[in-house]
Design an enzyme around this catalytic site. Structure first.
Site, mmCIF file in Angstrom:
data_model
loop_
_atom_site.group_PDB
_atom_site.id
_atom_site.type_symbol
_atom_site.label_atom_id
_atom_site.label_comp_id
_atom_site.label_asym_id
_atom_site.label_seq_id
_atom_site.Cartn_x
_atom_site.Cartn_y
_atom_site.Cartn_z
ATOM 1 N N LEU A 43 -11.357 -4.966 4.516
ATOM 2 C CA LEU A 43 -10.693 -3.725 5.050
ATOM 3 C C LEU A 43 -9.533 -4.247 5.573
ATOM 4 O O LEU A 43 -9.351 -5.115 6.224
ATOM 5 C CB LEU A 43 -11.605 -3.031 6.242
ATOM 6 C CG LEU A 43 -12.520 -2.014 5.776
ATOM 7 C CD1 LEU A 43 -13.435 -1.325 6.866
ATOM 8 C CD2 LEU A 43 -11.911 -0.724 4.816
ATOM 9 N N ASP A 44 -8.408 -3.614 5.291
ATOM 10 C CA ASP A 44 -7.109 -4.008 5.809
ATOM 11 C C ASP A 44 -7.202 -3.856 7.266
ATOM 12 O O ASP A 44 -7.802 -3.097 7.923
ATOM 13 C CB ASP A 44 -5.773 -3.121 5.215
ATOM 14 C CG ASP A 44 -5.722 -3.241 3.644
ATOM 15 O OD1 ASP A 44 -5.875 -4.305 3.242
ATOM 16 O OD2 ASP A 44 -5.261 -2.286 3.119
ATOM 17 N N PRO A 45 -6.177 -4.534 8.102
ATOM 18 C CA PRO A 45 -6.023 -4.641 9.480
ATOM 19 C C PRO A 45 -6.396 -2.887 10.091
ATOM 20 O O PRO A 45 -6.778 -2.655 10.969
ATOM 21 C CB PRO A 45 -5.024 -5.257 10.021
ATOM 22 C CG PRO A 45 -5.085 -6.155 8.688
ATOM 23 C CD PRO A 45 -5.272 -5.566 7.415
#
Length: 297
Positions: A43-45
């Site tokens: 998951l992206d930040p």
């Protein structure tokens, strides 16, 4: 007798914004006091939501669930594009979206639904000649990743907000693993001629695991408990095939059984309810593809 797999299984985390998936792994290594921790599906930040993490032997199981379907709630802004295809990147181009009609948005979303070819986001973990694409982009390189087949089974608009020159769309997406929601935002904006990027992303499902299963990190710090044991994870992820003690012993040793006319992957469960292995029919053999409880334990 102590179960050698009592500390092995999955933790379903509700990842907060501002942390990388690797940051979450680092915290769980500390909470569970083990180095054997890994996650399935980055998951992206900026994204929040379901992150499935394997603990101990649960890390070995992750490779067998990464092809799962996933679901997301997201917000797409039409009217500007960014170099990362999300709100963390720098604006690259855009046109006022004021003239874009709802019917045009619906038409282009329909074109992005089903089996499609999608070009992954350049700022991604995909490796290019041994180096991750996002590292090359941050080093100033131009990265153009080839399109690849993905499936978008649901792409629904939940709400539309028109604010000045922009249109914000709240959407719900269900898709195959490997689909980039950022790329859907980018491609929708390009198709409409105004540019588009993602401003919010929350993953709601990974295969059979949902937000209802997820625990916030602070709760795990106070009480580091598995969401599912390895037995439960296999039985929840695949249809169950009950086997005898003798068959379970053979599978634990990596041996094969006589075929039974099965299609797909099954979790072989012994009379005590323990998940022994994942099995598939291969030719004239019912063989293991992952042994959860090897005889060497």
């Amino acid at each position: 007798m102590t179960d050698p797999l009592e500390r092995s299984g999955l933790v379903v985390v509700d990842k907060p914004a501002g942390m990388t998936s690797h940051d979450v792994v680092g915290k769980l290594r500390r909470f569970f006091r083990t180095r054997k921790v890994g996650h399935a599906g980055t998951l992206d930040p900026m994204a929040t939501g379901v992150l499935v993490v394997g603990i101990e032997r649960g890390t070995k199981f992750l490779a067998h669930m990464v092809a799962s379907t996933k679901a997301y709630d997201a917000t797409i802004r039409l009217g500007t594009a960014t170099h990362t295809d999300d709100a963390e990147g720098e604006a690259t181009w855009g046109e006022p979206a004021t003239a874009v009609e709802d019917s045009a948005i619906a038409r282009e979303i329909a074109a992005l639904t089903g089996d499609i070819m999608q070009r992954p986001a350049a700022v991604s973990a995909i490796k290019v000649d041994g180096k991750r694409a996002h590292e090359r982009v941050r080093a100033g390189e131009e990265v153009e990743l080839p399109a690849r087949p993905v499936t978008v089974s649901r792409f629904d608009i939940l709400a539309t907000r028109r604010e000045g020159e922009f249109i914000d769309l709240d959407v719900s997406v269900a898709c195959s693993s490997g689909t980039y929601i950022r790329s859907l935002a980018r491609d929708l904006g390009e198709a409409l001629g105004v540019g588009g990027h993602l401003t919010a992303l929350r993953r709601t499902e990974v295969g059979p695991f949902r937000l209802d299963d997820a625990h916030p990190l602070d709760a795990l710090e106070d009480s580091p408990e598995l969401s599912l044991s390895l037995d439960e994870a296999l039985a929840r992820s695949y249809p169950v095939l009950e086997v005898t003690d003798e068959e379970a012993q053979a599978l634990a040793m990596g041996k094969w059984l006589e075929p039974r006319g099965l299609k797909g992957t099954y979790a072989a469960v012994d009379p005590q309810g323990r998940s022994i292995a994942l099995i598939q029919e291969k030719g004239k053999r019912l063989a293991t593809v992952f042994v959860a409880r090897p005889s060497t334990l």
